[in-house]
Write a protein that holds these residues in place. Sequence first.
Motif, PDB file in Angstrom:
ATOM      1  N   THR A   1       0.533  -1.229   0.148  1.00 39.23           N
ATOM      2  CA  THR A   1       0.156  -0.101   0.390  1.00 39.23           C
ATOM      3  C   THR A   1       0.883   1.102   0.422  1.00 39.23           C
ATOM      4  O   THR A   1       2.107   1.404   0.239  1.00 39.23           O
ATOM      5  N   ALA A   2       0.016   2.270  -0.323  1.00 33.62           N
ATOM      6  CA  ALA A   2       1.238   3.641  -0.072  1.00 33.62           C
ATOM      7  C   ALA A   2       1.359   3.816   0.975  1.00 33.62           C
ATOM      8  O   ALA A   2       2.109   4.759   1.475  1.00 33.62           O
ATOM      9  N   ILE A   3       1.316   3.723   2.542  1.00 34.12           N
ATOM     10  CA  ILE A   3       1.178   4.249   3.457  1.00 34.12           C
ATOM     11  C   ILE A   3       2.272   3.108   4.564  1.00 34.12           C
ATOM     12  O   ILE A   3       2.755   2.798   5.625  1.00 34.12           O
TER      13      ILE A   3
ATOM     14  N   ALA B   1      -7.771   3.864  20.221  1.00 37.03           N
ATOM     15  CA  ALA B   1      -7.303   3.634  19.478  1.00 37.03           C
ATOM     16  C   ALA B   1      -7.207   2.806  17.922  1.00 37.03           C
ATOM     17  O   ALA B   1      -7.222   3.430  17.019  1.00 37.03           O
ATOM     18  N   SER B   2      -8.457   2.102  18.560  1.00 35.45           N
ATOM     19  CA  SER B   2      -8.784   0.696  16.783  1.00 35.45           C
ATOM     20  C   SER B   2      -9.785   1.194  16.428  1.00 35.45           C
ATOM     21  O   SER B   2      -9.301   1.465  15.081  1.00 35.45           O
ATOM     22  N   CYS B   3     -10.210   2.070  16.794  1.00 39.54           N
ATOM     23  CA  CYS B   3     -11.269   3.508  16.505  1.00 39.54           C
ATOM     24  C   CYS B   3     -10.783   4.332  15.672  1.00 39.54           C
ATOM     25  O   CYS B   3     -11.552   4.408  14.187  1.00 39.54           O
ATOM     26  N   VAL B   4      -9.605   4.723  15.859  1.00 41.53           N
ATOM     27  CA  VAL B   4      -9.230   5.533  15.321  1.00 41.53           C
ATOM     28  C   VAL B   4      -8.323   5.201  14.381  1.00 41.53           C
ATOM     29  O   VAL B   4      -8.337   5.938  13.421  1.00 41.53           O
ATOM     30  N   LEU B   5      -7.588   4.592  14.692  1.00 43.17           N
ATOM     31  CA  LEU B   5      -6.715   3.960  13.577  1.00 43.17           C
ATOM     32  C   LEU B   5      -7.717   3.378  12.402  1.00 43.17           C
ATOM     33  O   LEU B   5      -7.192   3.638  11.261  1.00 43.17           O
ATOM     34  N   ILE B   6      -8.778   2.600  12.504  1.00 44.00           N
ATOM     35  CA  ILE B   6      -9.745   1.703  10.842  1.00 44.00           C
ATOM     36  C   ILE B   6     -10.221   3.111  10.136  1.00 44.00           C
ATOM     37  O   ILE B   6     -10.696   3.342   9.306  1.00 44.00           O
ATOM     38  N   CYS B   7     -10.578   4.993  10.899  1.00 46.55           N
ATOM     39  CA  CYS B   7     -11.055   6.174  10.671  1.00 46.55           C
ATOM     40  C   CYS B   7     -10.288   5.976   9.747  1.00 46.55           C
ATOM     41  O   CYS B   7      -9.901   6.776   8.731  1.00 46.55           O
ATOM     42  N   VAL B   8      -8.463   6.614   9.897  1.00 45.94           N
ATOM     43  CA  VAL B   8      -7.085   6.814   9.311  1.00 45.94           C
ATOM     44  C   VAL B   8      -7.154   6.200   8.046  1.00 45.94           C
ATOM     45  O   VAL B   8      -7.201   6.833   7.235  1.00 45.94           O
ATOM     46  N   VAL B   9      -7.643   4.664   8.104  1.00 44.40           N
ATOM     47  CA  VAL B   9      -7.146   4.221   7.097  1.00 44.40           C
ATOM     48  C   VAL B   9      -8.353   4.359   6.043  1.00 44.40           C
ATOM     49  O   VAL B   9      -7.975   4.154   5.125  1.00 44.40           O
ATOM     50  N   CYS B  10      -9.515   4.769   6.838  1.00 47.26           N
ATOM     51  CA  CYS B  10     -10.207   4.739   5.795  1.00 47.26           C
ATOM     52  C   CYS B  10     -10.195   6.162   4.730  1.00 47.26           C
ATOM     53  O   CYS B  10     -11.049   5.867   3.999  1.00 47.26           O
ATOM     54  N   THR B  11     -10.208   6.660   5.711  1.00 44.62           N
ATOM     55  CA  THR B  11      -9.834   8.408   5.432  1.00 44.62           C
ATOM     56  C   THR B  11      -8.828   8.255   3.847  1.00 44.62           C
ATOM     57  O   THR B  11      -8.873   9.066   3.285  1.00 44.62           O
ATOM     58  N   PHE B  12      -7.548   7.739   3.985  1.00 47.73           N
ATOM     59  CA  PHE B  12      -6.411   7.262   3.389  1.00 47.73           C
ATOM     60  C   PHE B  12      -7.548   6.555   2.138  1.00 47.73           C
ATOM     61  O   PHE B  12      -6.731   6.628   0.876  1.00 47.73           O
ATOM     62  N   PHE B  13      -8.066   5.600   2.214  1.00 43.52           N
ATOM     63  CA  PHE B  13      -8.827   5.610   0.776  1.00 43.52           C
ATOM     64  C   PHE B  13     -10.126   6.357   0.325  1.00 43.52           C
ATOM     65  O   PHE B  13     -10.114   7.196  -1.051  1.00 43.52           O
ATOM     66  N   LEU B  14     -10.397   7.042   1.016  1.00 44.87           N
ATOM     67  CA  LEU B  14     -11.218   8.321   0.898  1.00 44.87           C
ATOM     68  C   LEU B  14     -10.258   9.195  -0.036  1.00 44.87           C
ATOM     69  O   LEU B  14     -10.897  10.367  -1.188  1.00 44.87           O
TER      70      LEU B  14
ATOM     71  N   PHE C   1      -0.732  14.928   6.679  1.00 43.46           N
ATOM     72  CA  PHE C   1      -2.475  15.348   7.394  1.00 43.46           C
ATOM     73  C   PHE C   1      -3.125  14.743   7.547  1.00 43.46           C
ATOM     74  O   PHE C   1      -3.693  14.960   8.940  1.00 43.46           O
ATOM     75  N   ILE C   2      -3.494  13.322   6.870  1.00 38.96           N
ATOM     76  CA  ILE C   2      -4.398  12.832   7.789  1.00 38.96           C
ATOM     77  C   ILE C   2      -4.148  12.336   9.139  1.00 38.96           C
ATOM     78  O   ILE C   2      -4.795  12.409  10.006  1.00 38.96           O
ATOM     79  N   ALA C   3      -2.509  11.525   8.682  1.00 41.64           N
ATOM     80  CA  ALA C   3      -2.088  11.113  10.259  1.00 41.64           C
ATOM     81  C   ALA C   3      -1.775  11.865  11.464  1.00 41.64           C
ATOM     82  O   ALA C   3      -2.760  11.251  12.697  1.00 41.64           O
ATOM     83  N   LEU C   4      -1.789  13.081  11.342  1.00 47.83           N
ATOM     84  CA  LEU C   4      -1.182  13.989  12.215  1.00 47.83           C
ATOM     85  C   LEU C   4      -2.943  14.144  13.084  1.00 47.83           C
ATOM     86  O   LEU C   4      -3.017  14.293  14.138  1.00 47.83           O
ATOM     87  N   LEU C   5      -3.936  14.139  11.215  1.00 48.58           N
ATOM     88  CA  LEU C   5      -5.147  14.888  13.052  1.00 48.58           C
ATOM     89  C   LEU C   5      -6.056  13.004  13.233  1.00 48.58           C
ATOM     90  O   LEU C   5      -6.483  13.325  14.486  1.00 48.58           O
ATOM     91  N   GLY C   6      -5.208  12.012  12.821  1.00 47.71           N
ATOM     92  CA  GLY C   6      -6.042  10.768  13.682  1.00 47.71           C
ATOM     93  C   GLY C   6      -5.065  11.182  15.141  1.00 47.71           C
ATOM     94  O   GLY C   6      -5.656  10.572  15.719  1.00 47.71           O
TER      95      GLY C   6
END
Length: 304
Positions: free
Chosen positions: A47-49, A187-200, A212-217
């Motif tokens: 993946t890209a991350i 932490a699990s919920c934030v990680l899932i949201c960050v990964v989903c935002t990566f795809f979005l 910026f997405i990772a920093l917001l997470g």
Amino acid sequence: ISAFLDNVTTVLLMTPVIIRVCEALNYDPTPILVAIVLASNIGGAATAIGDPPNVLIVSNTEMQKIGVNFMVFTEHVMGGAVCCYLCGFAVLYVLYRDKDISHTHDPDVQKLQQTIHMWTRYASRIPSVSREERHIKHIIKKQVHQLEKKLAEKKKSAAHAKHDWKQELMHLEDTCKIRDKTLLIKASCVLICVVCTFFLQSTPWIHPKLGFIALLGALLLLILANEEDIDHVVEKVEWSTLIFFASLFILMEALAELHLLDFIGDKTLLLISQFHPSIRLPVAIFMILWVSALSSSFIDNIPF
């Protein structure tokens, strides 16, 4: 895991767990650690991350102009990563299929043997010139002699005792419990949201940078964790490592502005062009690999 986290982070998280579980099961952790390192490196390329160079490629302005985003990058490298994973699994199967990874000795006996070996090597490196050095060497030899006695007693008791791996696992479950389940869920919920935002991030209506997405997470998790002593959290950040990589990136940009990298590339191209066209491709691959290997041995491979 390493497809969505940095592969170095994945190895650092998994290695203590694997070693402790192998100690409980009386297994040699080396083959399992080799498999973990191989799988994390392959997964990081999927993946890209998963790897810092991937993030640099996707975050590059020139790459974004030609349409290379998170989804496009992942779509092109995922197939190759899966093929590499299958090949790596086949190699590991051939190497370790007939190998017995169970230890014949008790883990405590092995720890004592390693300790005795370490102190013996240390004592052998101390010169016997001054009286203080001879005194220190005598103290170490005395300590080694006591450890050897303890090792002999351990071997006698281990010969009559049977290793109970179930009891070891139960002990691990009792001593290594999750201390804060609420924080784990957050932490699990934030990680899932960050990964989903990566795809979005690849969609037309969302264009934030991956960093910026990772920093917001990270900021969101700090808020949800409700830490009163934020200085304690900041102290755990590896600032020296971050400054080290930032300095390397600055160095690489300075070398690029001085056209040193262009000079190396031109000289390599000139050397390749001197070979016959029939063998030029394998020579080019060989030259590029060795130039990259020699250069990244002095400059970290990520900025290179």
